[in-house]
Design a protein around this motif. Structure first.
Motif, mmCIF file in Angstrom:
data_model
loop_
_atom_site.group_PDB
_atom_site.id
_atom_site.type_symbol
_atom_site.label_atom_id
_atom_site.label_comp_id
_atom_site.label_asym_id
_atom_site.label_seq_id
_atom_site.Cartn_x
_atom_site.Cartn_y
_atom_site.Cartn_z
ATOM 1 N N ASP A 538 0.748 -1.246 -0.131
ATOM 2 C CA ASP A 538 -0.090 -0.152 -0.039
ATOM 3 C C ASP A 538 0.914 1.130 0.104
ATOM 4 N N THR A 641 -6.416 10.321 -1.265
ATOM 5 C CA THR A 641 -6.551 10.715 -2.903
ATOM 6 C C THR A 641 -6.262 9.522 -3.534
ATOM 7 N N ILE A 642 -6.490 9.837 -4.953
ATOM 8 C CA ILE A 642 -6.437 8.785 -5.883
ATOM 9 C C ILE A 642 -5.143 8.786 -6.866
ATOM 10 N N GLY A 646 -5.680 4.636 -10.307
ATOM 11 C CA GLY A 646 -7.047 4.562 -9.698
ATOM 12 C C GLY A 646 -7.332 4.165 -8.352
ATOM 13 N N ARG A 647 -6.244 3.604 -7.918
ATOM 14 C CA ARG A 647 -6.659 3.254 -6.246
ATOM 15 C C ARG A 647 -6.422 4.429 -5.429
ATOM 16 N N VAL A 648 -6.906 4.215 -4.233
ATOM 17 C CA VAL A 648 -6.935 5.095 -3.081
ATOM 18 C C VAL A 648 -5.890 5.026 -2.325
ATOM 19 N N ALA A 649 -5.220 6.174 -2.111
ATOM 20 C CA ALA A 649 -4.087 6.114 -1.053
ATOM 21 C C ALA A 649 -4.370 7.021 0.069
ATOM 22 N N LEU A 650 -4.045 6.640 1.340
ATOM 23 C CA LEU A 650 -4.519 7.534 2.377
ATOM 24 C C LEU A 650 -3.342 8.379 2.920
#
Lengths: 682, 158
Positions: A538, A641-642, A646-650
């Motif tokens: 991640d 954020t994206i 396209g994955r979400v990152a915190l």
């Protein structure tokens, strides 16, 4: 009815703008920089508010505006000369207008004693001016209105809308409705609408004629007509038997002038005003645009990645359209963000009123000087800034600036000075609030902190450390909670608020000379410069502004404390080591080199700490997205954020992470190393 | 689609539509008006310190949406999600939430009189999370009370 509500909302939005302008102009006047045009502009602002207020039947506001306007009119005609005293009254009048607009909006009855006081000040000025000019000039109609009813007569009013008529929220139906209050009214309408290919339709080609059968005194009708003068050519044909009112000599109404002639000067005036014209757009629409652009940025990044893959596979080079597009996308994003930017003036301009109010209440003499009002900051930041700034200002007024006699005794000018300034510093905005007051009373602060158990009497605190105590939760030095600064909230609330905006707040104080508060804020809450890091598979984002440096763990000296807490040796001492994996409770999924990097972060609450991560990926600008909108606030995470794929990152909130880490360890790690008990890890 | 409040008053004449889906061998239903879309499973980004049934968040056209695992929510194991699993995107109050299920099954048209109450003897987690039961040819469908299921998330929002 909702139509009316819409108009009302528009009116109040406009009032806010007009009154801000008004205070600006009055400020210029009081600085002695004003000319005839400044007086005119101030007059127009009051007049416009009055016009709108009358249309909605806000009588308190209309009545006061009328008095105010009358005095302004005297200044305009030169009957009253602009003196500092007069300026003060005018500025207070501006404050009262704000009060009255507020109560009109809330539907409450204005009760503030300031209103009465300023009203009487205004009438004093009228009398003073009246000794040179004629006393009868510009009387308030309420006072003048004769009780004797006159006979009904026919009055003709023609209204030819100018360019601004409709855009300023005027509505012919409402005017007719208002006219019918005077008596039975006939309406006729003449004129033609120009064909559509005849250029843009700005002015409406129609002229309305209202024939009113009324017994209202002429002054009432003139007042009625005057509300629309700025946005329409209005003529009043009143066959009143009453003697001509001398007031009119001062401001002759444009009696039946042919429209073309009258339009010329008005058009010139209109175009000079058009220069600063702005478009009011709902924030939600801009937000939608911001989101869309954010998505385009992401898609563009993904596309660039895919094309790079293709290029590599096919061993060819695709012309640099991609780079071009990347640049354009960035420009587009910047332009869209710029729409959200507003001069910080909209919040600064509320401060003079607070200072005036407080100076009165506290019996202190304070001059507020503003600078850098043009500095542009994101709308959201501006909205959120008003509260902490107000509070800091109150604090400076209450605790900083001394009463005049003490100041004089200390050899300072009796009038205290508070300076509020804003400027851009790279990607952040720096706000500085300084006063020349007594500075932080360290003895009292320390005594209070000890009394409250915040520090132990044995602690040897540096003067700067004592100053910082005022940011401690629940700390308030005022022995008696005044309604000025001690509303149960202390400076800790200010600091929290600033932090929640991604900002920092510090204080420098010199005893006897004053205090300086420094606030730095991100320019926008919508994009953030981030450092991408990896833990397992991640990716996470750290706000770049907080990153001090990145170190390879194997090159560092790490010590473990008896309680299992780890610390890292640096030039200036030991700092806490926080494993992101532990703090977020992520299981180790067998990465080759776990926790290979230590990233030193400057946190607001914990000082410097080092975060252990698996890999440092790089810097990038990210579009901030809310997790709370569809879920809830999560400890240790400030948002999301994206990424390009396209994955979400915190986005990590390091101060909160440090707190989480502490909860996990049984005991709080001691920061001073005890060498005998240390064992080496690295 | 008729209004729900009047549906209750007028009895069997009123019908509602539900989307039914499978988790294991059990059928669940959600009012079709609450369903925004149905999308194929994509890996989510995990959130720290959440209950096991909260699988993390995903990017739904620029919006961050949390995804809950319905199997795990009902006390089962965490679903080993594959490409055949689907996420039902539903609206709960103002929020958009994804619910991970095994497969979408059918659209049911149910007369309001055919919705049976949930027996009070059912376990706590079930009685708070179901709004009714419907018998169909393929078996019983439990209608989800989305607020009840995921309300804790909303109330703890800061």
């Amino acid at each position: 009815m909702s139509d009316d509500d819409d108009f009302k909302a528009l009116f109040f939005a406009e009032c806010a703008e007009l009154l801000t302008d008004l205070q600006d102009h009055l400020g210029t006047l009081s600085d002695g920089d004003g000319d005839a045009e400044t007086v005119n502009a101030a007059f127009r602002a009051v007049h416009s508010v009055k016009g709108g207020a009358a249309a909605f039947g806000f009588n308190d506001l209309t009545g006061f505006a009328h008095e105010f306007e009358t005095v302004m009119d005297r200044c305009r005609s030169g009957a009253l000369s602009i003196t500092p005293d007069l300026c003060l009254t005018l500025m207070r009048s501006g404050d009262v207008m704000e009060l009255l607009v507020e109560s009109a909006r809330d539907g409450t009855k204005p009760t503030d004693p300031l209103i009465e006081r300023v009203l009487s000040e205004l009438s004093d000025w009228l009398e003073e001016g009246g000794s040179t000019a004629r006393k009868a000039a510009a009387p308030a109609p309420d006072m003048e209105e004769p009780a004797i009813p006159t006979d009904d007569r026919e009055v003709t009013i023609t209204i030819a809308p100018l360019e601004d008529f409709f855009s300023s929220g005027q509505d012919i139906r409402r005017i007719v409705k208002a006219a019918r209050d005077f008596g039975p009214t006939d309406v006729t309408c003449k004129g033609t609408v120009p064909p559509p290919d005849d250029g843009p339709l700005t002015a409406c080609g129609l002229v309305w004629t209202l024939t009113i059968t009324t017994n209202a005194p002429p002054s009432k009708l003139e007042e009625f007509v005057s509300f629309y003068e700025l946005t329409a050519d209005v003529t009043l044909d009143d066959e009143a038997p009453a003697p001509p009112d001398p007031v009119e000599e001062l401001e002759p109404p444009a009696l039946h002038e042919p429209e073309q002639e009258a339009a010329a000067p008005k058009a010139a005036e209109a175009s000079s005003r058009a220069v600063q014209k702005s478009l009011r757009v709902e924030l939600s629409r801009i937000d939608r645009l911001v989101n869309l652009v954010g998505e385009i940025v992401i898609t563009q990044a993904a596309l660039a990645q895919e094309i790079a893959d293709i290029e590599a596979r096919l061993d060819m080079e695709i012309p640099h359209s991609m780079e071009e597009m990347a640049r354009q996308t960035r420009d587009l994003q910047e332009s869209v963000m710029a729409i959200r930017a507003q001069p910080i003036k909209s919040v600064f301009s509320r401060m003079p009123r607070i200072v005036r109010d407080l100076a009165d209440k506290l019996g202190k003499d304070v001059r507020l000087s503003l600078s850098g009002e043009g500095t542009e900051v994101d709308t959201t930041v501006i909205e959120e800034l008003a509260e902490p700034l107000t509070h800091m200002l109150r604090n400076s007024m209450d605790h900083g600036i001394e009463p005049p006699d003490i100041r004089t005794a200390a050899g300072k000018p009796a009038e205290g000075t508070i300076e509020l300034s804003a400027e851009h510093r790279g990607e952040r905005v720096l706000i500085r609030l300084s006063d020349d007051g007594r500075g932080v009373d360290r003895e009292r602060v320390l005594a209070k902190a000890i009394e409250k158990g915040l520090v132990s009497p044995d602690d040897q605190l540096q003067p700067e450390e004592i100053d910082q105590l005022i940011f401690h939760p629940g700390f308030s030095t005022a022995a008696v909670l005044s309604d000025v600064s001690g509303r149960g909230v202390g400076m800790d609330v200010v600091k929290k608020k600033i932090q929640s905006l991604g900002g920092r707040c510090t204080l420098q104080s010199t005893p006897g000379e004053g205090t300086v508060f420094l606030i730095t804020l991100p320019l926008t809450l919508a994009v953030l410069d981030g450092m991408t890091i990896r833990v397992n598979d991640d990716r996470y984002i750290l706000p770049l502004s907080t990153v001090v440096e990145a170190l390879r763990v194997r090159d560092c000296k790490i010590e473990t404390l008896p309680d299992g807490g780890q610390i890292l040796a640096r030039r200036e001492g030991y700092i806490r080591l926080i494993s992101v994996r532990n703090a977020l409770d992520i299981p180790n999924t067998g990465t080759d080199q776990p926790e290979d990097m230590a990233i030193v972060i400057d946190t607001e609450t914990e000082g410097h700490v080092a975060l252990l991560v698996d890999e440092l990926i790089g810097q990038r600008q990210v579009v901030l997205k809310s997790i709370e909108a569809n879920f809830k606030q999560i400890d240790g995470v400030s948002g999301a954020t994206i990424l390009g794929d396209g994955r979400v990152a915190l986005i990590l909130d390091v101060s909160a992470l440090a707190g989480l880490n502490r909860q996990r360890s049984a005991q709080r790690p001691v920061l001073t190393p005890v060498s005998q008990e240390l064992e080496h890890v690295a | 689609m008729k209004d729900h409040s009047s549906a209750a008053a007028e009895g069997e004449a009123m019908t509602s539509q539900y989307i039914s889906f499978l988790v294991g061998d059990r059928f669940y239903g959600v009012d079709i008006m609450r369903v925004r879309e149905i999308k194929q499973w994509t890996p989510t980004t995990g959130l720290p310190n959440q209950p096991p049934y909260t699988r993390g968040v995903l990017n739904l056209r620029g919006t961050i949406v949390p995804v809950h695992d319905l199997r795990a929510r009902f006390g089962g194991p965490v679903t080993e999600a594959t490409d055949t699993h689907v996420i039902v995107i539903v609206r709960i109050g103002e929020q958009i939430v994804g619910v991970l299920v095994d497969a979408v099954s059918d659209i049911l048209t149910v007369a309001s009189g055919d919705i049976l109450p949930v027996p009070s003897s059912m376990s706590d987690v079930d009685s708070k999370s179901l709004s009714g039961l419907v018998n169909t040819e393929t078996g019983m469908v439990a209608l989800l009370d989305l607020e009840g299921l995921f309300r804790t998330d909303i109330s703890t929002a800061a």
